[in-house]
Design a protein around this motif. Structure first.
Motif, PDB file in Angstrom:
ATOM      1  N   GLY A 182       0.795  -1.216   0.000  1.00 52.26           N
ATOM      2  CA  GLY A 182       0.000   0.000   0.000  1.00 52.26           C
ATOM      3  C   GLY A 182       0.824   1.261   0.000  1.00 52.26           C
ATOM      4  O   GLY A 182       0.282   2.364  -0.203  1.00 52.26           O
ATOM      5  N   ASP A 183       2.145   1.139   0.220  1.00 51.99           N
ATOM      6  CA  ASP A 183       3.012   2.310   0.163  1.00 51.99           C
ATOM      7  C   ASP A 183       3.012   2.853  -1.274  1.00 51.99           C
ATOM      8  O   ASP A 183       2.974   2.090  -2.246  1.00 51.99           O
ATOM      9  N   ALA A 184       3.079   4.157  -1.421  1.00 53.52           N
ATOM     10  CA  ALA A 184       3.047   4.771  -2.752  1.00 53.52           C
ATOM     11  C   ALA A 184       4.196   4.295  -3.625  1.00 53.52           C
ATOM     12  O   ALA A 184       4.063   4.199  -4.855  1.00 53.52           O
ATOM     13  N   LEU A 185       5.330   3.954  -3.022  1.00 52.50           N
ATOM     14  CA  LEU A 185       6.488   3.513  -3.791  1.00 52.50           C
ATOM     15  C   LEU A 185       6.303   2.122  -4.384  1.00 52.50           C
ATOM     16  O   LEU A 185       7.060   1.728  -5.285  1.00 52.50           O
ATOM     17  N   CYS A 186       5.304   1.380  -3.914  1.00 51.74           N
ATOM     18  CA  CYS A 186       5.061   0.037  -4.446  1.00 51.74           C
ATOM     19  C   CYS A 186       4.655   0.070  -5.917  1.00 51.74           C
ATOM     20  O   CYS A 186       4.793  -0.938  -6.626  1.00 51.74           O
ATOM     21  N   ASP A 187       4.153   1.205  -6.378  1.00 55.49           N
ATOM     22  CA  ASP A 187       3.725   1.312  -7.776  1.00 55.49           C
ATOM     23  C   ASP A 187       4.902   1.476  -8.735  1.00 55.49           C
ATOM     24  O   ASP A 187       4.731   1.356  -9.946  1.00 55.49           O
ATOM     25  N   LEU A 188       6.089   1.735  -8.197  1.00 59.33           N
ATOM     26  CA  LEU A 188       7.261   1.932  -9.045  1.00 59.33           C
ATOM     27  C   LEU A 188       7.957   0.606  -9.316  1.00 59.33           C
ATOM     28  O   LEU A 188       8.106  -0.212  -8.406  1.00 59.33           O
ATOM     29  N   PRO A 189       8.428   0.359 -10.545  1.00 63.81           N
ATOM     30  CA  PRO A 189       9.159  -0.879 -10.827  1.00 63.81           C
ATOM     31  C   PRO A 189      10.541  -0.890 -10.184  1.00 63.81           C
ATOM     32  O   PRO A 189      11.072  -1.941  -9.846  1.00 63.81           O
ATOM     33  N   VAL A 190      11.134   0.287 -10.011  1.00 69.46           N
ATOM     34  CA  VAL A 190      12.436   0.444  -9.362  1.00 69.46           C
ATOM     35  C   VAL A 190      12.319   1.605  -8.380  1.00 69.46           C
ATOM     36  O   VAL A 190      11.813   2.675  -8.726  1.00 69.46           O
ATOM     37  N   VAL A 191      12.779   1.399  -7.153  1.00 71.36           N
ATOM     38  CA  VAL A 191      12.644   2.431  -6.123  1.00 71.36           C
ATOM     39  C   VAL A 191      13.885   3.317  -6.107  1.00 71.36           C
ATOM     40  O   VAL A 191      15.008   2.826  -5.926  1.00 71.36           O
ATOM     41  N   PRO A 192      13.734   4.625  -6.311  1.00 71.60           N
ATOM     42  CA  PRO A 192      14.877   5.536  -6.188  1.00 71.60           C
ATOM     43  C   PRO A 192      15.277   5.670  -4.718  1.00 71.60           C
ATOM     44  O   PRO A 192      14.415   5.846  -3.845  1.00 71.60           O
ATOM     45  N   VAL A 193      16.546   5.599  -4.454  1.00 74.99           N
ATOM     46  CA  VAL A 193      17.005   5.697  -3.067  1.00 74.99           C
ATOM     47  C   VAL A 193      16.578   7.022  -2.448  1.00 74.99           C
ATOM     48  O   VAL A 193      16.172   7.075  -1.279  1.00 74.99           O
ATOM     49  N   HIS A 194      16.654   8.106  -3.218  1.00 72.19           N
ATOM     50  CA  HIS A 194      16.320   9.415  -2.632  1.00 72.19           C
ATOM     51  C   HIS A 194      14.865   9.491  -2.197  1.00 72.19           C
ATOM     52  O   HIS A 194      14.501  10.315  -1.365  1.00 72.19           O
ATOM     53  N   ALA A 195      13.999   8.606  -2.752  1.00 69.85           N
ATOM     54  CA  ALA A 195      12.588   8.613  -2.357  1.00 69.85           C
ATOM     55  C   ALA A 195      12.389   8.073  -0.942  1.00 69.85           C
ATOM     56  O   ALA A 195      11.307   8.225  -0.362  1.00 69.85           O
ATOM     57  N   GLU A 270       3.397 -11.940   3.197  1.00 68.14           N
ATOM     58  CA  GLU A 270       2.239 -11.143   2.803  1.00 68.14           C
ATOM     59  C   GLU A 270       2.313  -9.780   3.486  1.00 68.14           C
ATOM     60  O   GLU A 270       2.796  -9.653   4.601  1.00 68.14           O
ATOM     61  N   GLY A 271       1.830  -8.776   2.796  1.00 67.67           N
ATOM     62  CA  GLY A 271       1.855  -7.436   3.364  1.00 67.67           C
ATOM     63  C   GLY A 271       3.152  -6.706   3.135  1.00 67.67           C
ATOM     64  O   GLY A 271       3.345  -5.599   3.643  1.00 67.67           O
ATOM     65  N   VAL A 272       4.064  -7.327   2.369  1.00 67.66           N
ATOM     66  CA  VAL A 272       5.358  -6.713   2.067  1.00 67.66           C
ATOM     67  C   VAL A 272       5.570  -6.744   0.566  1.00 67.66           C
ATOM     68  O   VAL A 272       5.284  -7.749  -0.091  1.00 67.66           O
ATOM     69  N   VAL A 273       6.076  -5.648   0.018  1.00 65.13           N
ATOM     70  CA  VAL A 273       6.388  -5.565  -1.413  1.00 65.13           C
ATOM     71  C   VAL A 273       7.887  -5.346  -1.560  1.00 65.13           C
ATOM     72  O   VAL A 273       8.464  -4.484  -0.890  1.00 65.13           O
ATOM     73  N   VAL A 274       8.507  -6.140  -2.422  1.00 65.72           N
ATOM     74  CA  VAL A 274       9.952  -6.072  -2.636  1.00 65.72           C
ATOM     75  C   VAL A 274      10.219  -5.478  -4.020  1.00 65.72           C
ATOM     76  O   VAL A 274       9.640  -5.929  -5.017  1.00 65.72           O
TER      77      VAL A 274
END
Length: 326
Positions: A182-195, A270-274
């Protein structure tokens, strides 16, 4: 000769009594656990204290509180008693005609979760009649157990610069971002470190292994993009010595984490996105045995099966032995 045997047996009973009091928190509980009388447990602990020359418990009426020395001694006593119980089991097995040599391993939690089960599953037909013992411990303890012959093979994060070890193989894989669902960053295919700046972090407590590499990578990335240090980049931190614990805390919504990828692969939650990161934070690890002792066929087979499991990790690269000081 019989007198010497009884003395050895008494020493084991002393250590069992000590460990039982530490485990249960009281002489009463230890007596119940070992099915002995309270005076017998008290006597055994007192005999042990007289033998080693210092108190293990502070006594206040019926209550006992472990001393600092008791905590320092307890880990070694538990490992020794575990080996003693293994000898008893092995002796009984031999008496029943059993010939299979047990395979005893030690690994850090990430490798114990992320590689060992997959490797044993791949070899389950070969290992069907082989007793297996897997101990999960801190990297330093894994090395200690291999050097002292307590286990036949160890698996740990690097560095592994020790003359007494023979490295069977080493590798590295990129760390991943672990986010609560549910974190907004879960929608990104790659997470920017600065985010991840100023988020609450769940991170490893050991400053000399993954935490060290993470801080270095953050300092590089943050220094280029934000003009700050890694300590300024992170929000309030929750520290733990286990990536399983870290993943559970992220799942509970307590923060975000950058973790080695083995735990997420071996124990997806469950409940975790990698997600992969846009920065290079590499987790280095290896499998090793005691130098100067030829590993058994079972150990070699398991080491190769663990390597095969590691190759399934995205981004895995096998390292040369000269790259072990990491």
């Amino acid at each position: 000769m019989m007198q010497k045997t009884n003395a050895c047996a008494m020493e084991i009973r002393q250590l069992e009594a000590f460990a039982a009091v530490m485990t249960t928190g009281s002489v009463t509980g230890a007596a119940r656990l070992l099915e002995r009388s309270q005076p017998a447990i008290t006597r055994l602990v007192q005999e042990l204290e007289a033998e080693i020359g210092y108190a293990l418990f502070a006594r206040s009426g019926p209550r006992v509180t472990p001393t600092e020395q008791a905590y320092l001694l307890y880990g070694d006593v538990e490992r020794m008693l575990g080996s003693w119980r293994s000898i008893h089991s092995r002796a009984a097995e031999v008496g029943r005609g059993g010939v299979a040599q047990p395979l005893v391993l030690a690994a850090t939690s990430a490798l114990a979760v992320g590689l060992v089960p997959q490797a044993l599953h791949a070899l389950q037909e070969s290992f069907a009649d082989t007793p297996v013992q897997l101990r999960s411990a801190a990297p330093e303890q894994v090395v200690h157990d291999v050097l002292n012959g307590v286990v036949q093979m160890g698996a740990s994060s690097l560095p592994l610069e020790h003359k007494g070890l023979h490295i069977l193989w080493m590798g590295q894989a990129p760390c991943v971002a672990v986010l609560p669902a549910g974190d907004a960053l879960c929608d990104l295919p790659v997470v920017p470190v600065h985010a991840l700046a100023q988020r609450r972090w769940v991170t490893m407590s050991n400053p000399y292994r993954l935490r060290h590499k993470l801080n270095a990578a953050l300092s590089t990335n943050v220094g280029q993009g934000m003009g700050a240090q890694a300590s300024d980049f992170m929000g309030p931190a929750i520290e733990t010595n286990s990536s399983i614990n870290a993943q559970a805390m992220v799942r509970a919504g307590l923060g975000v984490a950058i973790l080695e990828p083995l735990t997420a692969l071996g124990a997806p939650a469950e409940g975790v996105v990698v997600r992969p990161l846009d920065a290079s934070v590499l987790f280095d690890f290896g499998v090793f045995v005691l130098a100067g002792r030829s590993p058994s066929g079972m150990v070699q087979a398991l080491a190769q099966a663990m390597l095969a499991a590691a190759r399934a990790v995205p981004g895995f690269v096998q390292l040369e032995s000269t790259e072990s000081n990491r």
